[in-house]
Design an enzyme around this catalytic site. Structure first.
Site, short mmCIF file in Angstrom:
data_model
loop_
_atom_site.label_atom_id
_atom_site.label_comp_id
_atom_site.label_asym_id
_atom_site.label_seq_id
_atom_site.Cartn_x
_atom_site.Cartn_y
_atom_site.Cartn_z
N GLU A 72 0.87 -1.16 0.00
CA GLU A 72 0.00 0.00 0.00
C GLU A 72 0.92 1.22 0.00
OE1 GLU A 72 -2.83 0.09 3.22
OE2 GLU A 72 -3.49 2.09 2.63
N ARG A 93 4.72 -12.64 9.96
CA ARG A 93 5.50 -11.46 9.59
C ARG A 93 6.80 -11.42 10.37
NH1 ARG A 93 3.42 -6.20 9.51
NH2 ARG A 93 1.54 -6.97 8.55
N LYS A 110 4.10 0.70 10.14
CA LYS A 110 4.26 1.92 9.34
C LYS A 110 3.76 3.14 10.10
CE LYS A 110 2.76 0.10 5.26
NZ LYS A 110 2.25 0.11 3.90
P1 ATP Z 1 -0.38 -1.56 6.75
O1 ATP Z 1 -0.60 -1.66 8.22
O2 ATP Z 1 -0.25 -0.17 6.26
O3 ATP Z 1 -1.23 -2.46 5.92
P2 ATP Z 1 1.71 -3.36 6.01
O4 ATP Z 1 3.02 -3.44 6.72
O5 ATP Z 1 0.81 -4.52 5.99
O6 ATP Z 1 1.08 -2.11 6.65
P3 ATP Z 1 1.56 -3.27 3.13
O7 ATP Z 1 2.01 -2.20 2.23
O8 ATP Z 1 0.14 -3.65 3.14
O9 ATP Z 1 2.01 -2.84 4.58
O10 ATP Z 1 2.48 -4.55 2.92
C1 ATP Z 1 2.80 -5.08 1.67
C2 ATP Z 1 3.10 -6.53 1.80
O11 ATP Z 1 4.21 -6.72 2.69
C3 ATP Z 1 1.95 -7.30 2.37
O12 ATP Z 1 1.78 -8.48 1.63
C4 ATP Z 1 2.34 -7.58 3.77
O13 ATP Z 1 1.76 -8.76 4.21
C5 ATP Z 1 3.87 -7.67 3.67
N1 ATP Z 1 4.49 -7.30 4.95
C6 ATP Z 1 4.28 -6.17 5.65
N2 ATP Z 1 4.97 -6.18 6.80
C7 ATP Z 1 5.64 -7.35 6.84
C8 ATP Z 1 6.52 -7.97 7.78
N3 ATP Z 1 6.86 -7.37 8.92
N4 ATP Z 1 7.02 -9.20 7.49
C9 ATP Z 1 6.68 -9.79 6.34
N5 ATP Z 1 5.87 -9.28 5.42
C10 ATP Z 1 5.33 -8.07 5.65
MG MG Z 2 -1.19 -4.28 4.76
#
Ligand code: ATP
Ligand code: MG
Length: 571
Positions: free
Chosen positions: A41, A266, A276
Site C-alpha cells: 500500500e 510477519r 508503518k
Molecule cells: P499496513 O498496516 O499499512 O497495511 P503493512 O506493513 O501490511 O502495513 P503493506 O504495504 O500492506 O504494509 O504490505 C505489503 C506486503 O508486505 C503485504 O503483503 C504484507 O503482508 C507484507 N508485509 C508487511 N509487513 C511485513 C513484515 N513485517 N514481514 C513480512 N511481510 C510483511
Molecule cells: Mg497491509
C-alpha cells in the site's frame, strides 16, 4: 523468542509454502504456472519486513520460472501518495528484483471491481446499507455474540442496483451508505458478517483524481485484483488468515479465476518497531531525520546506513518461513551484513578521535609511500600506497599515560607496531598546561621494522592504525546504535514505546582524519576502517572537501558468538 533460526537451513530446503507449490505443480493446478505478486500500500516507505515478503514473492517466481507482479494496493486515497510509489519502486529495484512490464495498481481495476459488485447485487449477494459506520459496528456483534441483520438487508435487487448506481453518481453524502456483501451475520468469523465492500468518500485519489466517490475496501479489492492478474499463489501475512474465507467467498460467488491465499508469519526484529504508523510517527515528530535515517528499519534507511542488497536477501533466506509469530534477533541481520562486508569491503585507515604523534627521528621533509593490502580476505583486491611521514594521527584511546593491565597499546616508553609501517616507541607526552589534556606525543621509529616487522624478531603486542597528517582528509563520522533500548520497544510493561528511544543512538564525530585514498570514495562506497568497523560514504550529506561516513556496523559480531556458544552447549 528467537527461534526458528537454527533450522533455517532446513527451512530454505522445504518450507510449507514451497511444499504447497510443489503439490500444485504435481497436480497441474493453474496449468503448472506460478504467479505471485507483491502488493504494497503506497502509504509509507518499505521496511525490512517488506523485504522478507519481496524476497519471498519474487524469489518463488524466479525459483519456479514463474512471474511476480508489483501491484500497488491503492484503495485508500487519504493516506496514499506518489512519493511513496516512487520510493517503493526504487527500493525493490535496489534489492535486486524486477517486475518487468508487470507494474499494476488496484486503482486500474476500479471499473472492473464495480462491474463485479453489480454482478453480486444482481445475484442477491450484496446490498446497499444505510447504517452509519458506528451502527454497522454495533450490529456486527462480538466474538461471543452473533450480529444482527441490518434493517436494509432485504432490499430488492432492483432497489440495490438503483442505489448503487446513484452512490457512484455522487447523489449521497460521504459515509451515508455502504455496499455490503450478504453473507451471514451469525458467522463465528466476524469478517463474514456482511463485510463492507464500498464506502462513499469524496477524496482525490493520487491516480484516478476525482473520478470516483466510491472506494473499495481492502477485502473487496484484494482477491479480485489477484484474480484479474491471474495470480496463482497470493501470499500474505498471518493477520489475513481470518480473511481467507471471505477472500474465497467473493471469488466463488463471481466464479472467476481463484488464486490460493497462503499466510506466513510477519518478520519482527529486536530493538525495532516495524509498524508503518509508528515509523511515520518517528519521522513526523522528528525523532529521526527522515524515512531514510540510517537508524530506521526502512530499506532506504538500511541503504543509507551502508547495508548491501545481498546481505538483506541473505538474511531473508536465512530466517526462513514460519506459521507462527516470532522475533528475530537483529544481531542476525548485522551478522549477514558483516559476512558480506568482510568479504568485499576494502580496508582503509581512519582515525576517529585524533591524537597527534611526532616521529622525532623521521626527517621532517620526507614522505614515504608504503604498501597496504586492500583486503586480507581477498588477495585479488590488490594493494594501495599510503604515505608515512614525520607527523601522524593515532586514536586517542590507543594511548594511556598510565596503562592498566592488559592494555597493550601505546604508553610512555612502550613500543607498538603501526599497521603497514614501522614500530614506534613513545618517548614523551606533551600536555596542555591549562587543562592537562594530552595534545601530542613524541615518538621514535625503528627504520629496521619497515612493513611492521622487526628483523631481529623483537615482538610488540599492539598494532595501531594511523593516518599521516599532511595528507589526511578531515571527515565527519556518524556512529549509529540501535534506535531503541528495549528488545521489544512496544512491550506493555515498558510503557510508552517512545520512552524506549535510545538517546545515544547517534554520535557525530568531527573532524576525524581519513587516509588520502578516500579522496576517491564515491557516495555509497563501503569500507572497513581498520579496527573501527564498517563505514559507508553518505550519499546525501557529503560535500566536496567534507565527506561524511556512516558507521554501518561495528566489528563485533554478537551473532557469531551466540552461535558458537550454542554449538558448544549442544556438543
Ligand atoms: P499496513 O498496516 O499499512 O497495511 P503493512 O506493513 O501490511 O502495513 P503493506 O504495504 O500492506 O504494509 O504490505 C505489503 C506486503 O508486505 C503485504 O503483503 C504484507 O503482508 C507484507 N508485509 C508487511 N509487513 C511485513 C513484515 N513485517 N514481514 C513480512 N511481510 C510483511
Ligand atoms: Mg497491509
Amino acid at each position: 523468542m528467537k527461534n526458528d533460526q537454527n533450522d533455517s537451513k532446513l527451512a530454505i530446503i522445504k518450507d510449507f509454502i514451497r511444499a504447497i507449490i510443489d503439490q500444485d505443480l504435481e497436480a497441474n493446478k493453474n496449468q503448472g504456472r506460478v504467479h505471485t505478486r507483491f502488493p504494497p500500500e503506497p502509504n509509507g516507505y518499505l521496511h525490512i519486513g517488506h523485504a522478507k515478503s519481496i524476497c519471498l514473492n519474487f524469489g518463488l517466481a524466479a525459483e519456479y520460472r514463474g512471474l511476480c507482479n508489483l501491484r500497488f494496493d491503492d484503495t485508500n486515497p487519504i493516506k496514499e501518495e506518489m512519493e511513496y510509489v516512487e520510493s517503493i519502486k526504487q527500493d525493490i529495484r535496489w534489492l535486486g528484483f524486477d517486475w518487468e512490464d508487470r507494474l499494476f495498481f488496484a486503482s486500474d481495476y476500479f471499473e472492473t471491481l464495480y462491474a463485479y459488485a453489480v454482478q453480486l447485487v444482481r445475484k442477491g449477494k450484496a446490498y446497499v446499507c444505510d447504517l452509519s459506520a458506528d451502527e454497522i459496528r454495533e450490529y456486527r456483534g462480538t466474538l461471543t455474540e452473533p450480529g444482527k441483520n441490518s434493517p436494509y438487508r432485504d432490499r430488492s435487487v432492483e432497489e440495490n442496483g438503483d442505489l448503487l448506481e446513484r452512490m457512484r453518481n455522487g447523489e449521497f453524502p460521504d459515509g451515508s451508505r455502504t455496499l455490503r456483501a450478504k453473507i451471514d451475520m451469525a458467522s463465528p468469523n466476524l469478517n463474514m458478517r456482511d463485510p463492507v465492500m464500498y464506502r462513499i468518500l469524496r477524496a482525490t485519489h493520487h491516480r484516478t483524481g476525482d473520478e470516483w466517490c466510491l472506494y473499495p475496501t481492502y477485502d473487496w479489492a484484494h482477491g479480485q485484483s489477484d484474480s484479474i492478474e491471474g495470480i496463482t499463489h497470493s501470499i500474505c501475512t498471518l493477520e489475513f488468515e481470518d480473511h481467507r474465507p471471505l477472500y474465497n467467498w467473493f471469488l466463488e460467488q463471481l466464479a472467476v479465476h481463484h488464486p490460493q491465499q497462503i499466510e506466513f508469519a510477519r518478520l519482527n526484529l529486536t530493538y525495532t518497531v516495524m509498524s508503518k504508523r509508528k515509523l511515520l510517527q518517528l519521522v513526523e515528530e522528528g525523532h529521526v531525520s527522515g524515512w531514510d535515517d540510517p537508524r530506521m528499519p526502512t530499506i532506504s534507511g538500511l541503504r543509507k546506513r551502508g547495508y548491501t542488497p545481498e546481505s538483506i536477501r541473505n538474511f531473508c533466506d536465512r530466517i526462513g518461513l514460519a506459521k507462527r509469530e516470532s522475533t528475530v534477533d537483529i544481531a542476525l541481520l548485522e551478522h549477514c551484513l558483516r559476512e558480506d562486508l568482510n568479504k568485499n569491503a576494502p580496508r582503509v585507515m581512519a582515525v576517529l578521535r585524533p591524537l597527534r604523534v611526532i616521529i622525532d627521528n623521521y626527517p621532517e621533509s620526507q614522505v614515504e609511500m608504503l604498501d597496504a593490502e586492500n583486503n586480507p580476505e581477498d588477495p585479488s583486491a590488490g594493494s594501495r600506497k599510503i604515505p608515512f611521514c614525520h607527523e601522524l594521527y593515532i586514536e586517542q584511546d590507543d594511548f594511556r599515560e598510565d596503562p592498566p593491565k592488559k592494555f597493550f597499546r601505546l604508553a610512555p616508553g612502550r613500543e607498538v607496531r603501526l599497521k603497514h609501517a614501522y614500530y614506534i616507541k613513545c618517548e614523551k607526552v606533551i600536555k596542555d598546561s591549562q587543562t592537562g589534556e594530552i595534545v601530542r606525543l613524541h615518538c621514535t621509529y625503528d627504520p629496521e621494522t619497515k612493513g611492521g616487522w622487526s628483523k631481529d624478531g623483537r615482538m610488540v603486542r599492539g598494532t595501531l592504525h594511523w593516518v599521516s597528517v599532511p595528507q589526511a582528509i578531515p571527515a565527519e563520522v556518524r556512529l549509529y546504535d540501535h534506535l531503541f533500548l528495549r528488545e521489544d520497544p512496544t512491550d506493555e510493561e515498558g510503557g510508552d514505546w517512545l520512552t524506549a528511544l535510545n538517546p545515544k543512538s547517534l554520535e557525530i564525530l568531527h573532524p576525524c582524519q581519513v587516509e588520502p585514498s578516500l579522496a576517491d570514495a564515491k557516495p555509497g562506497d563501503r569500507y572497513q576502517f581498520l579496527r573501527k568497523g564498517y563505514f559507508c560514504k553518505d550519499s546525501g550529506d557529503s560535500s566536496p572537501g567534507k565527506p561524511v561516513f556512516n558507521r554501518t556496523a561495528t566489528l563485533r559480531d554478537t551473532w557469531a558468538r551466540i552461535e558458537k556458544a550454542q554449538k558448544k552447549k549442544s556438543s
